[in-house]
Design a protein around this motif. Structure first.
Motif, PDB file in Angstrom:
ATOM      1  N   LEU A 151     -17.040 -28.544 -32.740  1.00 21.33           N
ATOM      2  CA  LEU A 151     -15.834 -29.318 -32.931  1.00 21.33           C
ATOM      3  C   LEU A 151     -16.073 -30.657 -32.246  1.00 21.33           C
ATOM      4  O   LEU A 151     -16.191 -30.709 -31.019  1.00 21.33           O
ATOM      5  CB  LEU A 151     -14.625 -28.603 -32.329  1.00 21.33           C
ATOM      6  N   VAL A 152     -16.203 -31.712 -33.035  1.00 19.67           N
ATOM      7  CA  VAL A 152     -16.500 -33.040 -32.499  1.00 19.67           C
ATOM      8  C   VAL A 152     -15.227 -33.874 -32.569  1.00 19.67           C
ATOM      9  O   VAL A 152     -14.648 -34.039 -33.637  1.00 19.67           O
ATOM     10  CB  VAL A 152     -17.639 -33.727 -33.290  1.00 19.67           C
ATOM     11  N   GLY A 153     -14.831 -34.412 -31.427  1.00 22.70           N
ATOM     12  CA  GLY A 153     -13.601 -35.197 -31.339  1.00 22.70           C
ATOM     13  C   GLY A 153     -13.774 -36.647 -31.739  1.00 22.70           C
ATOM     14  O   GLY A 153     -12.975 -37.496 -31.354  1.00 22.70           O
ATOM     15  N   ALA A 189     -26.270 -37.414 -28.664  1.00 22.96           N
ATOM     16  CA  ALA A 189     -27.310 -36.447 -28.279  1.00 22.96           C
ATOM     17  C   ALA A 189     -26.776 -35.016 -28.328  1.00 22.96           C
ATOM     18  O   ALA A 189     -27.505 -34.098 -28.703  1.00 22.96           O
ATOM     19  CB  ALA A 189     -27.865 -36.773 -26.891  1.00 22.96           C
ATOM     20  N   TRP A 190     -25.495 -34.827 -27.943  1.00 22.25           N
ATOM     21  CA  TRP A 190     -24.901 -33.493 -28.048  1.00 22.25           C
ATOM     22  C   TRP A 190     -24.893 -33.015 -29.496  1.00 22.25           C
ATOM     23  O   TRP A 190     -25.290 -31.895 -29.791  1.00 22.25           O
ATOM     24  CB  TRP A 190     -23.453 -33.480 -27.557  1.00 22.25           C
ATOM     25  N   VAL A 191     -24.422 -33.875 -30.372  1.00 18.77           N
ATOM     26  CA  VAL A 191     -24.287 -33.507 -31.780  1.00 18.77           C
ATOM     27  C   VAL A 191     -25.649 -33.176 -32.384  1.00 18.77           C
ATOM     28  O   VAL A 191     -25.811 -32.158 -33.066  1.00 18.77           O
ATOM     29  CB  VAL A 191     -23.561 -34.618 -32.565  1.00 18.77           C
ATOM     30  N   THR A 192     -26.640 -33.987 -32.101  1.00 18.49           N
ATOM     31  CA  THR A 192     -27.990 -33.749 -32.618  1.00 18.49           C
ATOM     32  C   THR A 192     -28.544 -32.430 -32.103  1.00 18.49           C
ATOM     33  O   THR A 192     -29.069 -31.611 -32.864  1.00 18.49           O
ATOM     34  CB  THR A 192     -28.926 -34.911 -32.224  1.00 18.49           C
ATOM     35  N   ALA A 193     -28.428 -32.203 -30.798  1.00 16.49           N
ATOM     36  CA  ALA A 193     -28.946 -30.965 -30.196  1.00 16.49           C
ATOM     37  C   ALA A 193     -28.188 -29.733 -30.708  1.00 16.49           C
ATOM     38  O   ALA A 193     -28.791 -28.683 -30.936  1.00 16.49           O
ATOM     39  CB  ALA A 193     -28.863 -31.044 -28.677  1.00 16.49           C
ATOM     40  N   LEU A 194     -26.882 -29.865 -30.925  1.00 13.70           N
ATOM     41  CA  LEU A 194     -26.094 -28.739 -31.438  1.00 13.70           C
ATOM     42  C   LEU A 194     -26.495 -28.369 -32.862  1.00 13.70           C
ATOM     43  O   LEU A 194     -26.587 -27.192 -33.200  1.00 13.70           O
ATOM     44  CB  LEU A 194     -24.601 -29.061 -31.379  1.00 13.70           C
ATOM     45  N   HIS A 195     -26.738 -29.367 -33.690  1.00 12.03           N
ATOM     46  CA  HIS A 195     -27.168 -29.071 -35.066  1.00 12.03           C
ATOM     47  C   HIS A 195     -28.516 -28.350 -35.078  1.00 12.03           C
ATOM     48  O   HIS A 195     -28.711 -27.403 -35.845  1.00 12.03           O
ATOM     49  CB  HIS A 195     -27.199 -30.343 -35.918  1.00 12.03           C
ATOM     50  N   GLN A 196     -29.434 -28.771 -34.216  1.00 11.30           N
ATOM     51  CA  GLN A 196     -30.723 -28.101 -34.138  1.00 11.30           C
ATOM     52  C   GLN A 196     -30.560 -26.684 -33.602  1.00 11.30           C
ATOM     53  O   GLN A 196     -31.169 -25.737 -34.102  1.00 11.30           O
ATOM     54  CB  GLN A 196     -31.705 -28.890 -33.260  1.00 11.30           C
ATOM     55  N   LEU A 197     -29.715 -26.518 -32.594  1.00  5.55           N
ATOM     56  CA  LEU A 197     -29.470 -25.196 -32.031  1.00  5.55           C
ATOM     57  C   LEU A 197     -28.851 -24.272 -33.079  1.00  5.55           C
ATOM     58  O   LEU A 197     -29.221 -23.100 -33.187  1.00  5.55           O
ATOM     59  CB  LEU A 197     -28.558 -25.302 -30.805  1.00  5.55           C
ATOM     60  N   LEU A 221     -15.660 -12.532 -31.802  1.00  4.15           N
ATOM     61  CA  LEU A 221     -15.015 -13.158 -30.655  1.00  4.15           C
ATOM     62  C   LEU A 221     -15.471 -14.604 -30.579  1.00  4.15           C
ATOM     63  O   LEU A 221     -16.669 -14.883 -30.556  1.00  4.15           O
ATOM     64  CB  LEU A 221     -15.381 -12.440 -29.339  1.00  4.15           C
ATOM     65  N   LYS A 222     -14.520 -15.502 -30.525  1.00  6.69           N
ATOM     66  CA  LYS A 222     -14.820 -16.920 -30.361  1.00  6.69           C
ATOM     67  C   LYS A 222     -14.832 -17.223 -28.867  1.00  6.69           C
ATOM     68  O   LYS A 222     -13.898 -16.876 -28.148  1.00  6.69           O
ATOM     69  CB  LYS A 222     -13.763 -17.773 -31.053  1.00  6.69           C
ATOM     70  N   VAL A 223     -15.920 -17.823 -28.412  1.00  7.35           N
ATOM     71  CA  VAL A 223     -16.025 -18.270 -27.029  1.00  7.35           C
ATOM     72  C   VAL A 223     -16.196 -19.780 -27.079  1.00  7.35           C
ATOM     73  O   VAL A 223     -17.119 -20.292 -27.702  1.00  7.35           O
ATOM     74  CB  VAL A 223     -17.215 -17.606 -26.296  1.00  7.35           C
ATOM     75  N   GLN A 224     -15.269 -20.474 -26.447  1.00 14.41           N
ATOM     76  CA  GLN A 224     -15.236 -21.934 -26.519  1.00 14.41           C
ATOM     77  C   GLN A 224     -15.885 -22.563 -25.291  1.00 14.41           C
ATOM     78  O   GLN A 224     -15.709 -22.087 -24.178  1.00 14.41           O
ATOM     79  CB  GLN A 224     -13.792 -22.416 -26.654  1.00 14.41           C
ATOM     80  N   VAL A 225     -16.631 -23.637 -25.534  1.00 13.34           N
ATOM     81  CA  VAL A 225     -17.342 -24.352 -24.479  1.00 13.34           C
ATOM     82  C   VAL A 225     -16.960 -25.824 -24.561  1.00 13.34           C
ATOM     83  O   VAL A 225     -17.175 -26.466 -25.594  1.00 13.34           O
ATOM     84  CB  VAL A 225     -18.874 -24.221 -24.645  1.00 13.34           C
ATOM     85  N   ALA A 226     -16.389 -26.356 -23.483  1.00 14.65           N
ATOM     86  CA  ALA A 226     -16.069 -27.783 -23.416  1.00 14.65           C
ATOM     87  C   ALA A 226     -17.260 -28.516 -22.799  1.00 14.65           C
ATOM     88  O   ALA A 226     -17.697 -28.187 -21.698  1.00 14.65           O
ATOM     89  CB  ALA A 226     -14.820 -28.011 -22.579  1.00 14.65           C
ATOM     90  N   LEU A 227     -17.789 -29.467 -23.531  1.00 14.74           N
ATOM     91  CA  LEU A 227     -18.931 -30.246 -23.045  1.00 14.74           C
ATOM     92  C   LEU A 227     -18.455 -31.537 -22.389  1.00 14.74           C
ATOM     93  O   LEU A 227     -17.387 -32.047 -22.738  1.00 14.74           O
ATOM     94  CB  LEU A 227     -19.870 -30.574 -24.207  1.00 14.74           C
ATOM     95  N   SER A 229     -20.703 -37.247 -22.037  1.00 11.30           N
ATOM     96  CA  SER A 229     -22.073 -37.715 -22.267  1.00 11.30           C
ATOM     97  C   SER A 229     -23.054 -36.569 -22.061  1.00 11.30           C
ATOM     98  O   SER A 229     -22.889 -35.756 -21.150  1.00 11.30           O
ATOM     99  CB  SER A 229     -22.438 -38.839 -21.294  1.00 11.30           C
ATOM    100  N   ALA A 230     -24.054 -36.539 -22.900  1.00 11.10           N
ATOM    101  CA  ALA A 230     -25.081 -35.502 -22.800  1.00 11.10           C
ATOM    102  C   ALA A 230     -26.000 -35.766 -21.618  1.00 11.10           C
ATOM    103  O   ALA A 230     -26.247 -36.920 -21.260  1.00 11.10           O
ATOM    104  CB  ALA A 230     -25.898 -35.455 -24.092  1.00 11.10           C
ATOM    105  N   GLN A 231     -26.497 -34.676 -21.028  1.00  9.87           N
ATOM    106  CA  GLN A 231     -27.479 -34.801 -19.963  1.00  9.87           C
ATOM    107  C   GLN A 231     -28.816 -35.234 -20.543  1.00  9.87           C
ATOM    108  O   GLN A 231     -28.969 -35.374 -21.744  1.00  9.87           O
ATOM    109  CB  GLN A 231     -27.619 -33.460 -19.234  1.00  9.87           C
ATOM    110  N   ASP A 232     -29.801 -35.410 -19.644  1.00 12.70           N
ATOM    111  CA  ASP A 232     -31.137 -35.823 -20.089  1.00 12.70           C
ATOM    112  C   ASP A 232     -31.753 -34.820 -21.050  1.00 12.70           C
ATOM    113  O   ASP A 232     -32.474 -35.193 -21.959  1.00 12.70           O
ATOM    114  CB  ASP A 232     -32.064 -36.019 -18.881  1.00 12.70           C
ATOM    115  N   ASP A 233     -31.482 -33.542 -20.837  1.00 12.89           N
ATOM    116  CA  ASP A 233     -31.996 -32.487 -21.709  1.00 12.89           C
ATOM    117  C   ASP A 233     -30.810 -31.715 -22.282  1.00 12.89           C
ATOM    118  O   ASP A 233     -30.431 -30.661 -21.762  1.00 12.89           O
ATOM    119  CB  ASP A 233     -32.930 -31.553 -20.919  1.00 12.89           C
ATOM    120  N   PRO A 234     -30.210 -32.228 -23.359  1.00 12.65           N
ATOM    121  CA  PRO A 234     -29.006 -31.585 -23.883  1.00 12.65           C
ATOM    122  C   PRO A 234     -29.243 -30.147 -24.341  1.00 12.65           C
ATOM    123  O   PRO A 234     -28.375 -29.292 -24.183  1.00 12.65           O
ATOM    124  CB  PRO A 234     -28.573 -32.479 -25.040  1.00 12.65           C
ATOM    125  N   ARG A 235     -30.411 -29.844 -24.884  1.00  7.39           N
ATOM    126  CA  ARG A 235     -30.677 -28.475 -25.347  1.00  7.39           C
ATOM    127  C   ARG A 235     -30.623 -27.491 -24.185  1.00  7.39           C
ATOM    128  O   ARG A 235     -30.034 -26.419 -24.306  1.00  7.39           O
ATOM    129  CB  ARG A 235     -32.017 -28.395 -26.062  1.00  7.39           C
TER     130      ARG A 235
END
Length: 138
Positions: A16-18, A26-34, A81-87, A90-96
């Motif tokens: 869910l991108v706001g 970087a979060w969005v890119t890493a999430l799509h790869q994950l 079960l949906k488990v929600q994670v708030a990021l 800004s992404a860290q140096d290693d978002p993955r």
């Protein structure tokens, strides 16, 4: 934007991108790869309860109203079960690596949820999947 499918899988990733910003790119890119990696590595896995890790990425239109990890709705129809994670914004140096840590915390939250309801969590396969994800990234 939601990028999770309707059918339940042992582990799935939702996003869910706001609003897209340079800070959350970087979060969005890493999430799509994950999401792709999880889909590949979960093939053939089964569980009594399926876990959807839904990552909330703050943006310029919407910011999560919580911090960390929390359990969400349970869908009985497919034992999801949906488990929600708030990021963070800004992404860290290693978002993955940060995402995998959050995914691991999601499994912890799932395990606590299952224990509270006296259900067998059976998380060893889920933890093995996360271990395999550590080695499958770009």
């Amino acid at each position: 934007m939601s990028a999770s499918g309707d059918s339940a899988r042992v582990v799935s990733i939702g996003i869910l991108v706001g609003g897209r910003t340079p800070a959350n790119r970087a979060w969005v890119t890493a999430l799509h790869q994950l999401m792709l990696d999880v889909a590949t590595l979960r093939e053939g896995a089964v569980a009594d309860v399926n876990v959807n890790g839904e990552f909330h990425v703050p943006g310029n239109h919407l910011v999560p109203d919580f911090e960390g990890v929390r359990t969400g709705a349970f869908r009985r129809a497919d034992s999801l079960l949906k488990v929600q994670v708030a990021l963070p914004a800004s992404a860290q140096d290693d978002p993955r690596a940060a995402l995998l840590t959050s995914l691991s915390k999601s499994i912890d939250a799932f395990e606590a949820w299952a224990a509270k309801r006296r259900r067998d969590a059976g998380v060893s396969d889920l933890r093995q999947l996360i271990d395999r994800l550590h080695g499958s990234g770009p």
